[in-house]
Design a protein around this motif. Structure first.
Motif, PDB file in Angstrom:
ATOM      1  N   VAL A 182      22.924  49.667  36.645  1.00 16.81           N
ATOM      2  CA  VAL A 182      23.468  48.559  37.427  1.00 16.81           C
ATOM      3  C   VAL A 182      24.791  48.140  36.802  1.00 16.81           C
ATOM      4  CG1 VAL A 182      23.104  46.185  38.209  1.00 16.81           C
ATOM      5  CG2 VAL A 182      21.169  47.783  38.096  1.00 16.81           C
ATOM      6  N   CYS A 183      25.789  47.894  37.640  1.00 18.29           N
ATOM      7  CA  CYS A 183      27.076  47.407  37.144  1.00 18.29           C
ATOM      8  C   CYS A 183      27.517  46.216  37.984  1.00 18.29           C
ATOM      9  CB  CYS A 183      28.121  48.518  37.148  1.00 18.29           C
ATOM     10  SG  CYS A 183      28.380  49.312  38.750  1.00 18.29           S
ATOM     11  N   ILE A 184      28.683  45.666  37.674  1.00 16.70           N
ATOM     12  CA  ILE A 184      29.092  44.388  38.265  1.00 16.70           C
ATOM     13  C   ILE A 184      30.497  44.495  38.854  1.00 16.70           C
ATOM     14  CG2 ILE A 184      29.510  41.941  37.788  1.00 16.70           C
ATOM     15  CD1 ILE A 184      27.547  42.199  35.437  1.00 16.70           C
ATOM     16  N   GLY A 185      30.695  43.862  40.023  1.00 12.35           N
ATOM     17  CA  GLY A 185      32.007  43.783  40.653  1.00 12.35           C
ATOM     18  C   GLY A 185      32.283  42.373  41.128  1.00 12.35           C
ATOM     19  N   THR A 186      33.503  42.150  41.556  1.00 12.75           N
ATOM     20  CA  THR A 186      33.894  40.813  42.029  1.00 12.75           C
ATOM     21  C   THR A 186      34.082  40.748  43.532  1.00 12.75           C
ATOM     22  OG1 THR A 186      36.259  41.290  41.809  1.00 12.75           O
ATOM     23  CG2 THR A 186      35.132  40.356  39.877  1.00 12.75           C
ATOM     24  N   ASP A 187      34.150  41.932  44.217  1.00 14.65           N
ATOM     25  CA  ASP A 187      34.638  41.965  45.586  1.00 14.65           C
ATOM     26  C   ASP A 187      36.079  41.450  45.573  1.00 14.65           C
ATOM     27  OD1 ASP A 187      34.049  42.950  48.079  1.00 14.65           O
ATOM     28  OD2 ASP A 187      32.847  41.260  48.730  1.00 14.65           O
ATOM     29  N   GLY A 188      36.622  41.053  46.732  1.00 13.46           N
ATOM     30  CA  GLY A 188      38.014  40.616  46.776  1.00 13.46           C
ATOM     31  C   GLY A 188      38.152  39.114  46.895  1.00 13.46           C
ATOM     32  N   LEU A 189      39.395  38.639  46.819  1.00 11.65           N
ATOM     33  CA  LEU A 189      39.637  37.197  46.908  1.00 11.65           C
ATOM     34  C   LEU A 189      39.459  36.658  48.320  1.00 11.65           C
ATOM     35  CD1 LEU A 189      42.641  36.703  44.458  1.00 11.65           C
ATOM     36  CD2 LEU A 189      40.280  35.913  44.187  1.00 11.65           C
ATOM     37  N   SER A 190      39.216  37.515  49.293  1.00 11.78           N
ATOM     38  CA  SER A 190      38.842  37.016  50.616  1.00 11.78           C
ATOM     39  C   SER A 190      37.416  36.494  50.603  1.00 11.78           C
ATOM     40  CB  SER A 190      38.976  38.125  51.664  1.00 11.78           C
ATOM     41  OG  SER A 190      38.166  39.233  51.309  1.00 11.78           O
ATOM     42  N   SER A 191      36.627  36.888  49.584  1.00 11.27           N
ATOM     43  CA  SER A 191      35.225  36.465  49.501  1.00 11.27           C
ATOM     44  C   SER A 191      34.860  35.951  48.112  1.00 11.27           C
ATOM     45  CB  SER A 191      34.305  37.641  49.858  1.00 11.27           C
ATOM     46  OG  SER A 191      34.531  38.727  48.978  1.00 11.27           O
ATOM     47  N   ASN A 192      35.836  35.517  47.358  1.00 13.02           N
ATOM     48  CA  ASN A 192      35.579  35.027  46.001  1.00 13.02           C
ATOM     49  C   ASN A 192      36.693  34.068  45.615  1.00 13.02           C
ATOM     50  OD1 ASN A 192      34.536  34.753  43.383  1.00 13.02           O
ATOM     51  ND2 ASN A 192      34.119  36.945  43.198  1.00 13.02           N
ATOM     52  N   ASP A 193      36.378  33.127  44.743  1.00 16.23           N
ATOM     53  CA  ASP A 193      37.394  32.182  44.277  1.00 16.23           C
ATOM     54  C   ASP A 193      38.180  32.719  43.093  1.00 16.23           C
ATOM     55  OD1 ASP A 193      36.804  30.094  46.142  1.00 16.23           O
ATOM     56  OD2 ASP A 193      35.008  29.622  44.980  1.00 16.23           O
ATOM     57  N   GLU A 194      37.666  33.766  42.455  1.00 18.57           N
ATOM     58  CA  GLU A 194      38.332  34.340  41.290  1.00 18.57           C
ATOM     59  C   GLU A 194      37.869  35.769  41.100  1.00 18.57           C
ATOM     60  OE1 GLU A 194      40.821  34.920  39.442  1.00 18.57           O
ATOM     61  OE2 GLU A 194      40.986  32.845  38.768  1.00 18.57           O
ATOM     62  N   LEU A 195      38.648  36.550  40.372  1.00 21.34           N
ATOM     63  CA  LEU A 195      38.284  37.924  40.014  1.00 21.34           C
ATOM     64  C   LEU A 195      37.960  37.921  38.533  1.00 21.34           C
ATOM     65  CD1 LEU A 195      41.084  39.806  42.010  1.00 21.34           C
ATOM     66  CD2 LEU A 195      38.785  39.161  42.778  1.00 21.34           C
ATOM     67  N   ASP A 196      36.714  37.571  38.220  1.00 22.95           N
ATOM     68  CA  ASP A 196      36.327  37.272  36.846  1.00 22.95           C
ATOM     69  C   ASP A 196      34.899  37.760  36.602  1.00 22.95           C
ATOM     70  OD1 ASP A 196      35.799  36.206  34.370  1.00 22.95           O
ATOM     71  OD2 ASP A 196      36.179  34.130  34.926  1.00 22.95           O
ATOM     72  N   ILE A 197      34.745  38.821  35.839  1.00 20.40           N
ATOM     73  CA  ILE A 197      33.420  39.380  35.587  1.00 20.40           C
ATOM     74  C   ILE A 197      32.536  38.396  34.817  1.00 20.40           C
ATOM     75  CG2 ILE A 197      32.167  41.189  34.340  1.00 20.40           C
ATOM     76  CD1 ILE A 197      33.355  42.131  36.949  1.00 20.40           C
ATOM     77  N   LEU A 198      33.098  37.642  33.892  1.00 25.49           N
ATOM     78  CA  LEU A 198      32.299  36.662  33.151  1.00 25.49           C
ATOM     79  C   LEU A 198      31.670  35.649  34.100  1.00 25.49           C
ATOM     80  CD1 LEU A 198      31.219  35.454  30.548  1.00 25.49           C
ATOM     81  CD2 LEU A 198      33.389  34.233  30.273  1.00 25.49           C
ATOM     82  N   SER A 199      32.416  35.212  35.098  1.00 29.33           N
ATOM     83  CA  SER A 199      31.872  34.277  36.086  1.00 29.33           C
ATOM     84  C   SER A 199      30.708  34.908  36.841  1.00 29.33           C
ATOM     85  CB  SER A 199      32.976  33.871  37.068  1.00 29.33           C
ATOM     86  OG  SER A 199      32.449  33.092  38.133  1.00 29.33           O
ATOM     87  N   GLU A 200      30.818  36.186  37.161  1.00 28.66           N
ATOM     88  CA  GLU A 200      29.733  36.888  37.851  1.00 28.66           C
ATOM     89  C   GLU A 200      28.486  36.947  36.968  1.00 28.66           C
ATOM     90  OE1 GLU A 200      30.251  37.846  40.972  1.00 28.66           O
ATOM     91  OE2 GLU A 200      32.416  37.469  40.974  1.00 28.66           O
ATOM     92  N   ILE A 201      28.675  37.240  35.685  1.00 24.90           N
ATOM     93  CA  ILE A 201      27.540  37.318  34.762  1.00 24.90           C
ATOM     94  C   ILE A 201      26.839  35.974  34.652  1.00 24.90           C
ATOM     95  CG2 ILE A 201      26.833  37.712  32.371  1.00 24.90           C
ATOM     96  CD1 ILE A 201      29.120  39.710  32.120  1.00 24.90           C
TER      97      ILE A 201
END
Length: 394
Positions: free
Chosen positions: A310-329
């Motif tokens: 399993v890995c982690i992505g941010t998708d794009g800024l059209s569907s996220n407030d930031e591009l930040d893997i730590l925030s996803e974790i």
């Protein structure tokens, strides 16, 4: 002669495990020279409280949509989201190139060293070339459910791939399908003739997708009505999107990255257990994007049960407030407290690197590579906290 730095911390995460009493030697360009046990012979060590880790891998992003930040409403559901994105694409953004470049810079500042990026155009190409310290797997995404348009969609994708191929190695430019509800088996056949060494597809992101693939029902039909696109040629597959993707749309060999997986279920687990010889499969989760659109979080425990990385992505800024893997974790760790720091960091580094076919460059502290060097503070061996922070050392 380049200056060398000796770094140590409470723990050094090497891509797979936490190491106490170790020392990392790195030069001023961020090249890893050595990772070894700490001894009395080591002098002038920079010691930090926290965890030193390789740079993060954002396994799924849409960099070229960065200019759409705050233009798409939240909680619209999948079909509402797609409609808004399509309408926004028709607008004229004078500062598009600047916003895209700023987004890539922010990703780097947030500790991201490699990106699996979805490309429908060449809009993000210039921004990528301005960031030589970052690595990009460029997934040239093709769309077309109508089999009569398969060849045209494929040829358009090839023109985008050709432009990327002028600047990136062949293994970093792969033609891929978008999603099971937008790609015909005929288009997939064209794509697979290119023999991509790494492929990806949006998978089981919404109930609308599930309904459409299984029974030709649900909100996806509304989307095609919105597009004035007929669906009389389409017949349901009476199976889950994952099973359709793996058996029909994706190449029979090479790495396959399934993205989102919000509705991955027990029947999919049984399918993967039965067909163990299928592709080299990876799961990517993008929790903040799921919550932004109004989809559920994926069942991480169920994904891990398959034994697939399993890995982690941010998708794009059209569907996220930031591009930040730590925030996803942090979102995932709050929802799944039993999963350890080592598991989350593995997802964010080495698993992501392998998924986008860049484990020789990032994800580990391997000698003579430049994976990035980050420091995580306010973190324990067992858990991330709301105030866990990340800063780049190299």
């Amino acid at each position: 002669m380049q200056q060398e730095f000796l770094l140590s911390a409470d723990y050094i995460f090497n891509g797979t495990e936490l190491l106490a009493d170790h020392c990392l030697t790195v030069n001023e360009n961020g090249t890893i020279l050595k990772l070894e046990p700490l001894t009395a012979a080591h002098k002038d060590i920079r010691f930090y409280n926290g965890i030193i880790t390789p740079g993060f891998v954002n396994a799924h992003c849409h960099i070229e949509l960065s200019h759409m930040q705050h233009t798409v409403s939240k909680l619209t559901g999948m079909v509402g989201f797609v409609k808004q994105v399509m309408m926004s694409k028709g607008k004229n953004f004078d500062n598009k190139e600047t916003l895209i470049e700023m987004a890539v810079t922010r990703m780097y500042n947030n500790g991201i060293n490699a990106v699996g990026d979805i490309c429908n155009t060449t809009d993000a190409l210039s921004a990528k070339l301005q960031h030589p310290k970052m690595y990009f797997q460029n997934y040239i995404e093709c769309i077309g459910l109508n089999p009569e348009r398969a060849n045209g969609s494929f040829e358009y994708g090839k023109t985008i791939a050709s432009e990327y191929g002028k600047y990136f190695a062949p293994k970093q430019v792969n033609l891929v399908p978008h999603a099971p509800y937008t790609v015909s088996p005929q288009l997939a056949t064209y794509l697979n003739t290119t023999q991509p060494n790494s492929s990806t597809i949006h998978n089981e992101e919404s109930l609308a997708e599930m309904d459409f693939i299984e029974s030709k029902s649900g909100e996806i039909i509304e989307l095609y009505q919105f597009l004035n696109a007929p669906l009389d040629f389409f017949a349901p597959f009476h199976t889950t999107p994952l099973q359709h993707n793996l058996q029909t749309l994706l190449p029979p060999s090479g790495k396959v990255l399934l993205v989102h997986n919000c509705h991955f279920n027990e029947s999919d687990v049984a399918f993967l257990e039965k067909y163990r010889s299928l592709q080299d499969i990876y799961f990517c989760v993008c929790p903040n994007a799921n919550l932004y659109i109004g989809n559920p979080l994926p069942d991480i425990h169920l994904l891990l049960e398959t034994g697939k990385p399993v890995c982690i992505g941010t998708d794009g800024l059209s569907s996220n407030d930031e591009l930040d893997i730590l925030s996803e974790i942090k979102v995932l760790a709050a929802a799944y407290p039993a999963i350890t720091t080592v598991e989350w960091l593995t997802m964010a580094t080495s698993n992501g690197a392998a998924a986008i076919d860049m484990e020789d460059k990032v994800g580990y502290f391997t000698e003579n590579t430049q994976p990035g060097v980050l420091l995580l503070e306010n973190i324990t061996e067992q858990s991330f906290a709301e105030n866990t922070s990340c800063r780049r050392l190299f």
